[in-house]
Design an enzyme around this catalytic site. Structure first.
Site, mmCIF file in Angstrom:
data_model
loop_
_atom_site.group_PDB
_atom_site.id
_atom_site.type_symbol
_atom_site.label_atom_id
_atom_site.label_comp_id
_atom_site.label_asym_id
_atom_site.label_seq_id
_atom_site.Cartn_x
_atom_site.Cartn_y
_atom_site.Cartn_z
ATOM 1 C CG ASP A 51 -0.347 0.125 2.427
ATOM 2 O OD1 ASP A 51 -0.090 0.889 3.106
ATOM 3 O OD2 ASP A 51 -0.052 -1.071 2.869
ATOM 4 C CG PHE A 70 -2.968 6.295 -11.841
ATOM 5 C CD1 PHE A 70 -3.766 6.659 -12.908
ATOM 6 C CD2 PHE A 70 -1.678 6.247 -12.048
ATOM 7 C CE1 PHE A 70 -3.273 7.189 -14.084
ATOM 8 C CE2 PHE A 70 -1.097 6.610 -13.443
ATOM 9 C CZ PHE A 70 -1.679 7.217 -14.044
ATOM 10 C CE1 TYR A 138 -13.171 8.573 -6.500
ATOM 11 C CE2 TYR A 138 -15.015 9.582 -8.206
ATOM 12 C CZ TYR A 138 -13.660 9.030 -7.849
ATOM 13 O OH TYR A 138 -12.642 8.969 -9.011
ATOM 14 C CG ASN A 167 -18.715 9.282 -17.587
ATOM 15 O OD1 ASN A 167 -18.714 10.415 -17.245
ATOM 16 N ND2 ASN A 167 -19.523 8.374 -17.188
ATOM 17 C CB ALA A 277 -29.467 8.694 -5.325
HETATM 18 N N1 UFG Z 1 -26.312 4.027 -16.110
HETATM 19 C C1 UFG Z 1 -27.279 3.409 -16.439
HETATM 20 N N2 UFG Z 1 -27.436 2.291 -16.074
HETATM 21 C C2 UFG Z 1 -26.465 1.570 -15.350
HETATM 22 C C3 UFG Z 1 -25.184 2.191 -15.227
HETATM 23 C C4 UFG Z 1 -25.186 3.654 -15.628
HETATM 24 O O1 UFG Z 1 -28.468 3.754 -16.873
HETATM 25 O O2 UFG Z 1 -26.875 0.271 -15.258
HETATM 26 C C5 UFG Z 1 -26.272 5.612 -16.460
HETATM 27 C C6 UFG Z 1 -25.866 6.444 -15.256
HETATM 28 O O3 UFG Z 1 -26.968 6.965 -14.650
HETATM 29 C C7 UFG Z 1 -25.251 7.588 -16.032
HETATM 30 C C8 UFG Z 1 -24.503 7.039 -17.020
HETATM 31 O O4 UFG Z 1 -25.028 5.805 -17.169
HETATM 32 O O5 UFG Z 1 -26.222 8.543 -16.331
HETATM 33 C C9 UFG Z 1 -22.891 6.721 -16.614
HETATM 34 O O6 UFG Z 1 -23.044 6.148 -15.632
HETATM 35 P P1 UFG Z 1 -21.482 5.400 -14.972
HETATM 36 O O7 UFG Z 1 -21.783 4.832 -13.754
HETATM 37 O O8 UFG Z 1 -20.883 4.736 -16.043
HETATM 38 O O9 UFG Z 1 -20.595 6.902 -14.868
HETATM 39 P P2 UFG Z 1 -20.984 8.275 -13.985
HETATM 40 O O10 UFG Z 1 -21.199 9.257 -15.097
HETATM 41 O O11 UFG Z 1 -21.842 7.913 -12.764
HETATM 42 O O12 UFG Z 1 -19.646 8.362 -13.229
HETATM 43 C C10 UFG Z 1 -18.643 9.148 -13.807
HETATM 44 C C11 UFG Z 1 -17.165 8.554 -13.202
HETATM 45 C C12 UFG Z 1 -17.066 8.800 -11.550
HETATM 46 C C13 UFG Z 1 -17.316 10.232 -11.152
HETATM 47 C C14 UFG Z 1 -18.596 10.600 -11.811
HETATM 48 C C15 UFG Z 1 -18.970 11.928 -11.611
HETATM 49 O O13 UFG Z 1 -17.160 7.282 -13.719
HETATM 50 O O14 UFG Z 1 -15.826 8.382 -11.260
HETATM 51 O O15 UFG Z 1 -18.729 10.408 -13.200
HETATM 52 O O16 UFG Z 1 -20.482 12.231 -11.480
HETATM 53 F F1 UFG Z 1 -17.630 10.340 -10.102
#
Ligand code: UFG
Length: 321
Positions: A51, A70, A138, A167, A277
């Site tokens: 770590d 990272f 986070y 993303n 959420a």
């Molecule tokens: N989504 C779905 N179905 C799923 C998974 C995701 O509809 O099964 C949607 C989410 O609601 C979102 C989009 O797909 O609208 C992308 O979701 P992800 O979980 O792939 O990524 P996020 O946009 O939530 O997350 C990204 C980064 C995170 C960061 C976040 C900031 O991966 O590290 O943006 O909001 F914290």
């Protein structure tokens, strides 16, 4: 350069390590394998399993030209349920790394920050001057580390760069996403194709967007890795620069699913469910500052390329391509 890469067995860290060794850098990877995979570490890098809090100081004392940090916990949902894992795992660990950097006189630091530091955006595309109001622990922990880095750069002359990822997706050189707990859209959609799930759930189709599903800025992991190399080259002593990394284009959840259908030829059943959420409707980066200062431009911007590379790797791993 002689470099320490923390978290080099993870998704982005392993791709970046591969690129660094390809370009002739001498890389030591430090990873505790809590979420990473030893076989993702480039065979041309030296691998130390351990770590950051315990092992980074001794490695930096060997005399490194820089550290790329990272290693982190990065699940939004988990951070809401177990913030302690994020405040200790991300903030306390990174503070220990900063102290080790100071003690060893390591000149450069490149840090993996995130779009989650901004929270719900007021303006699209999001620039680095946008207000930082994270909506989950986070993002709050990554922002706290960014603040610490700024003060270390100012006080101690560190050349520091924080890269705020949007993303991240895709694969490069046989390296891609392999999370034990998968929450990201593209790998989850591809799990429908491989039969690991029956359908993809769309989290809400009543958002204020053209097709009612959320828009995100998907950046190819290879383009992201290139930005780290440029950040290392351009880091300036005594300055902490922050760069948003995305393509500047938003794709909806439905557009991502359609790209996966095109690439795989699978019908990919989808079901609409309630909003998740904490999801903002739209997250799109302005990377104008990274282009101006670093000369960075994303090249693999087509959604079909991003999805296609992720899909090709899944097939390779399954032994069918
Ligand atoms: N989504 C779905 N179905 C799923 C998974 C995701 O509809 O099964 C949607 C989410 O609601 C979102 C989009 O797909 O609208 C992308 O979701 P992800 O979980 O792939 O990524 P996020 O946009 O939530 O997350 C990204 C980064 C995170 C960061 C976040 C900031 O991966 O590290 O943006 O909001 F914290």
């Amino acid at each position: 350069m002689k470099l320490l890469v923390t978290g080099g067995a993870g998704y982005v860290g392993s791709v970046c390590t591969a690129l660094l060794v390809e370009r002739g850098h001498q890389v030591t990877v430090l990873d505790d394998l809590s979420t990473g995979h030893a076989d993702a570490v480039s065979p041309s890098a030296r691998f130390v399993e351990g770590d950051v809090a315990t092992h980074a100081a001794a490695l930096l004392a060997e005399g490194m030209d820089g550290v790329l940090h990272f290693a982190a916990k990065s699940l939004v949902g988990e951070s809401v349920e177990h913030p302690e894992l994020y405040w200790f795992g991300n903030v306390v660990t990174s503070l220990k790394l900063l102290e080790a950097v100071r003690a060893a006189g390591t000149p450069r630091l490149v840090f993996s920050s995130t779009a989650a530091t901004y929270g719900e955006p007021e303006q699209i595309p999001i620039t680095e001057d946008a207000p930082t109001r994270p909506t989950n622990p986070y993002g709050a922990t990554k922002l706290a580390i960014d603040h610490a880095i700024t003060s270390y750069a100012n006080a101690h002359g560190l050349a520091a760069v924080s890269l705020r990822y949007f993303n991240v997706a895709g694969a490069h050189g046989g390296l891609g996403e392999r999370h034990i707990v998968e929450t990201h859209l593209i790998p989850l959609v591809l799990q429908v194709v491989t039969g690991q799930r029956e359908h993809i759930t769309i989290y809400g189709d009543d958002w204020p967007t053209p097709d009612g599903t959320c828009l995100r800025d998907y950046i190819h992991v290879r383009d992201l890795a290139e930005a780290h190399l440029l950040a290392l080259e351009h880091a300036t002593a005594g300055a902490h620069r922050i760069y948003n990394l995305g393509t500047g284009t938003g794709f909806s959840v439905v557009e991502v699913i359609e790209a996966c259908r095109r690439v795989t030829g699978h019908p990919i059943p989808a079901q609409v469910a309630a909003r998740r959420a904490g999801d903002p409707a739209v997250l799109v980066a302005s990377s104008a500052r990274a282009t101006a200062d670093l000369g960075w431009r994303p090249e693999l911007t087509s959604l079909d390329t991003i999805v296609g590379d992720a899909w090709q790797l899944i097939q390779q791993r399954a032994g069918v391509a």
